[in-house]
Design a protein around this motif. Structure first.
Motif, mmCIF file in Angstrom:
data_model
loop_
_atom_site.group_PDB
_atom_site.id
_atom_site.type_symbol
_atom_site.label_atom_id
_atom_site.label_comp_id
_atom_site.label_asym_id
_atom_site.label_seq_id
_atom_site.Cartn_x
_atom_site.Cartn_y
_atom_site.Cartn_z
ATOM 1 N N LEU A 2 0.814 -1.218 0.000
ATOM 2 C CA LEU A 2 0.000 0.000 0.000
ATOM 3 C C LEU A 2 0.847 1.266 0.000
ATOM 4 O O LEU A 2 0.291 2.371 0.018
ATOM 5 C CB LEU A 2 -0.925 0.000 1.212
ATOM 6 C CG LEU A 2 -2.041 -1.063 1.192
ATOM 7 C CD1 LEU A 2 -2.807 -1.057 2.509
ATOM 8 C CD2 LEU A 2 -3.001 -0.818 0.018
ATOM 9 N N GLY A 3 2.155 1.126 0.002
ATOM 10 C CA GLY A 3 3.026 2.291 -0.102
ATOM 11 C C GLY A 3 3.591 2.794 1.197
ATOM 12 O O GLY A 3 4.103 3.924 1.247
ATOM 13 N N ALA A 4 3.539 1.998 2.275
ATOM 14 C CA ALA A 4 4.096 2.439 3.559
ATOM 15 C C ALA A 4 5.611 2.570 3.464
ATOM 16 O O ALA A 4 6.282 1.725 2.865
ATOM 17 C CB ALA A 4 3.712 1.461 4.663
ATOM 18 N N SER A 5 6.149 3.612 4.050
ATOM 19 C CA SER A 5 7.588 3.835 4.025
ATOM 20 C C SER A 5 8.287 2.894 5.000
ATOM 21 O O SER A 5 7.654 2.263 5.851
ATOM 22 C CB SER A 5 7.904 5.288 4.392
ATOM 23 O OG SER A 5 7.444 5.578 5.702
ATOM 24 N N ASN A 6 9.603 2.822 4.882
ATOM 25 C CA ASN A 6 10.362 1.948 5.777
ATOM 26 C C ASN A 6 10.238 2.376 7.237
ATOM 27 O O ASN A 6 10.129 1.538 8.134
ATOM 28 C CB ASN A 6 11.834 1.942 5.369
ATOM 29 C CG ASN A 6 12.068 1.210 4.060
ATOM 30 O OD1 ASN A 6 11.299 0.318 3.680
ATOM 31 N ND2 ASN A 6 13.139 1.578 3.362
ATOM 32 N N SER A 7 10.250 3.672 7.471
ATOM 33 C CA SER A 7 10.119 4.151 8.849
ATOM 34 C C SER A 7 8.751 3.804 9.425
ATOM 35 O O SER A 7 8.643 3.420 10.594
ATOM 36 C CB SER A 7 10.342 5.664 8.900
ATOM 37 O OG SER A 7 9.399 6.344 8.081
ATOM 38 N N ARG A 8 7.705 3.925 8.620
ATOM 39 C CA ARG A 8 6.368 3.569 9.114
ATOM 40 C C ARG A 8 6.265 2.075 9.363
ATOM 41 O O ARG A 8 5.646 1.638 10.344
ATOM 42 C CB ARG A 8 5.310 4.020 8.108
ATOM 43 C CG ARG A 8 3.887 3.711 8.574
ATOM 44 C CD ARG A 8 2.837 4.269 7.632
ATOM 45 N NE ARG A 8 1.502 3.960 8.086
ATOM 46 C CZ ARG A 8 0.824 4.656 8.987
ATOM 47 N NH1 ARG A 8 1.385 5.730 9.537
ATOM 48 N NH2 ARG A 8 -0.386 4.306 9.357
ATOM 49 N N LEU A 9 6.857 1.278 8.490
ATOM 50 C CA LEU A 9 6.827 -0.171 8.700
ATOM 51 C C LEU A 9 7.529 -0.539 10.002
ATOM 52 O O LEU A 9 7.029 -1.375 10.774
ATOM 53 C CB LEU A 9 7.497 -0.885 7.528
ATOM 54 C CG LEU A 9 6.743 -0.904 6.189
ATOM 55 C CD1 LEU A 9 7.598 -1.539 5.110
ATOM 56 C CD2 LEU A 9 5.419 -1.641 6.320
ATOM 57 N N MET A 10 8.667 0.091 10.269
ATOM 58 C CA MET A 10 9.414 -0.236 11.476
ATOM 59 C C MET A 10 8.685 0.225 12.741
ATOM 60 O O MET A 10 8.607 -0.509 13.728
ATOM 61 C CB MET A 10 10.800 0.399 11.416
ATOM 62 C CG MET A 10 11.775 -0.343 10.520
ATOM 63 S SD MET A 10 12.227 -1.979 11.164
ATOM 64 C CE MET A 10 13.075 -1.525 12.671
ATOM 65 N N LEU A 11 8.169 1.451 12.711
ATOM 66 C CA LEU A 11 7.591 2.021 13.922
ATOM 67 C C LEU A 11 6.179 1.537 14.198
ATOM 68 O O LEU A 11 5.798 1.352 15.359
ATOM 69 C CB LEU A 11 7.599 3.554 13.823
ATOM 70 C CG LEU A 11 8.980 4.209 13.745
ATOM 71 C CD1 LEU A 11 8.850 5.715 13.584
ATOM 72 C CD2 LEU A 11 9.813 3.872 14.979
ATOM 73 N N ARG A 12 5.391 1.318 13.148
ATOM 74 C CA ARG A 12 3.975 1.009 13.327
ATOM 75 C C ARG A 12 3.655 -0.478 13.263
ATOM 76 O O ARG A 12 2.713 -0.933 13.928
ATOM 77 C CB ARG A 12 3.153 1.739 12.259
ATOM 78 C CG ARG A 12 3.247 3.237 12.320
ATOM 79 C CD ARG A 12 2.357 3.818 13.378
ATOM 80 N NE ARG A 12 0.959 3.550 13.108
ATOM 81 C CZ ARG A 12 -0.053 3.922 13.897
ATOM 82 N NH1 ARG A 12 0.223 4.591 15.004
ATOM 83 N NH2 ARG A 12 -1.295 3.647 13.589
ATOM 84 N N HIS A 13 4.414 -1.233 12.493
ATOM 85 C CA HIS A 13 4.025 -2.621 12.246
ATOM 86 C C HIS A 13 5.016 -3.642 12.791
ATOM 87 O O HIS A 13 4.596 -4.717 13.230
ATOM 88 C CB HIS A 13 3.848 -2.854 10.739
ATOM 89 C CG HIS A 13 2.819 -1.969 10.105
ATOM 90 N ND1 HIS A 13 1.472 -2.179 10.260
ATOM 91 C CD2 HIS A 13 2.944 -0.854 9.335
ATOM 92 C CE1 HIS A 13 0.796 -1.246 9.597
ATOM 93 N NE2 HIS A 13 1.665 -0.431 9.029
#
Length: 327
Positions: free
Chosen positions: A227-238
């Motif tokens: 869905l286009g999540a950035s690497n930082s969002r993947l690390m912090l949120r998921h």
């Protein structure tokens, strides 16, 4: 008078046509709302619990967690405010009372310098807890960041970090402390904490790396990436919220190990140094009088053993609560 049809007699439908169907649907909806079990008796749907809510529920029911948690809370309180239960100065000594046993107002007796053993045991809690907590936080932060990034990105950085951790694992901890801390002249706790962080981060790093590699392969992470999540969002949120549980378990158990390591290094003369009040220093000075005045050794050694045991039991309880394989 002709008998009324059943549907008119029961009042299920007041009139024919669309209005009757609407009245029936309304009646059925009201009936379902009044039914305690919901549709087909399934009952109200509970909100799905997360891993952390399940873990907290299990911890509250675990007597090991309750006992160890209360003991650790007591140790933390007296480390912050030792004067609550010890009114004397731990550095005030009277050589005339050296090696004497228990007396009124001095339940643990006196050490080889005539200092009150009870007061020194209480004030020694502050140093041990401070070293253990600070070293654990430093190891957990450094190891989690390095291991998490290596596991997430992989490649050359992951390979280099793996070889570096292998090198650190080959260094004996006590021998490394004797070599590195023997050249330090500071009387503060920070050189000891820095040494523990330097040699302790590879274990947490390897655990964080393996946990991140496992989590990033899950479907919800791949979906977020698609869905286009950035690497930082993947690390912090998921990834981080789901990969941090093993790190917490190992860090909790390691906290007790770091407290024991500080006492070991202080006993060997390369850790904390007088006039710092430490259980390791008191054990070292009392070892020469174990036959003539065993109370000088038993009380600080007993306090050290109880503290390490409490943190290890707390770590075991947290591990049982956070490990889904043990449910």
């Amino acid at each position: 008078m002709p008998e009324q049809p059943p549907y008119q007699r029961e009042g299920a439908i007041a009139a024919t046509g669309a209005g009757g169907a609407m009245d029936l649907a309304t009646s059925e909806g009201a009936t379902l709302e009044r039914t305690p079990g919901g549709p087909e008796g399934t009952g109200p749907q509970e909100k799905p619990r997360s891993l952390w809510s399940d873990a907290w529920r299990d911890l509250r029911r675990n007597p090991v967690f309750i006992v160890s948690g209360l003991l650790i809370l007591f140790l933390v309180v007296i480390s912050l405010w030792p004067s609550l239960i010890a009114t004397q100065n731990p550095l005030k000594c009277d050589l005339a009372k050296a090696q004497e046993g228990s007396q009124p107002g001095h339940p643990f007796g006196f050490d080889g310098q005539g200092c009150d053993v009870y007061t020194r045991v209480v004030y020694g809690t502050r140093v041990s807890i401070s070293v253990g907590v600070c070293a654990t936080l430093g190891v957990a932060i450094l190891g989690s960041v390095l291991g998490g990034l290596a596991g997430f990105f992989g490649g050359v950085g992951d390979s280099v970090l793996s070889r570096i951790t292998d090198i650190f694992f080959a260094i004996p901890v006590v021998l490394g402390g004797l070599v590195l801390l023997s050249v330090v002249t500071s009387n503060t706790i920070w050189p000891v904490i820095g040494f523990m962080v330097l040699l302790g981060w590879p274990q947490i790093s390897r655990i964080a790396r393996g946990s991140v590699i496992t989590i990033k392969q899950n479907d919800y992470v791949q979906a977020a990436r698609a869905l286009g999540a950035s690497n930082s969002r993947l690390m912090l949120r998921h990834i981080t919220p789901n990969a941090v549980a093993p790190v917490i378990v190992v860090a909790t158990i390691a906290l007790g190990t770091y407290i024991a390591l500080e006492a070991t290094l202080s006993y060997l003369g390369v850790g904390l140094k007088p006039p710092t009040v430490s259980w390791g220093i008191d054990i070292s000075s009392a070892s020469a009088y174990i036959r003539t005045a065993p109370h000088m050794l038993l009380w600080p050694a007993g306090a050290l053993a109880i503290t390490v045991f409490a943190f290890i039991m707390l770590g075991d309880a947290v591990r049982d609560a956070l490990d889904p394989k043990l449910r």
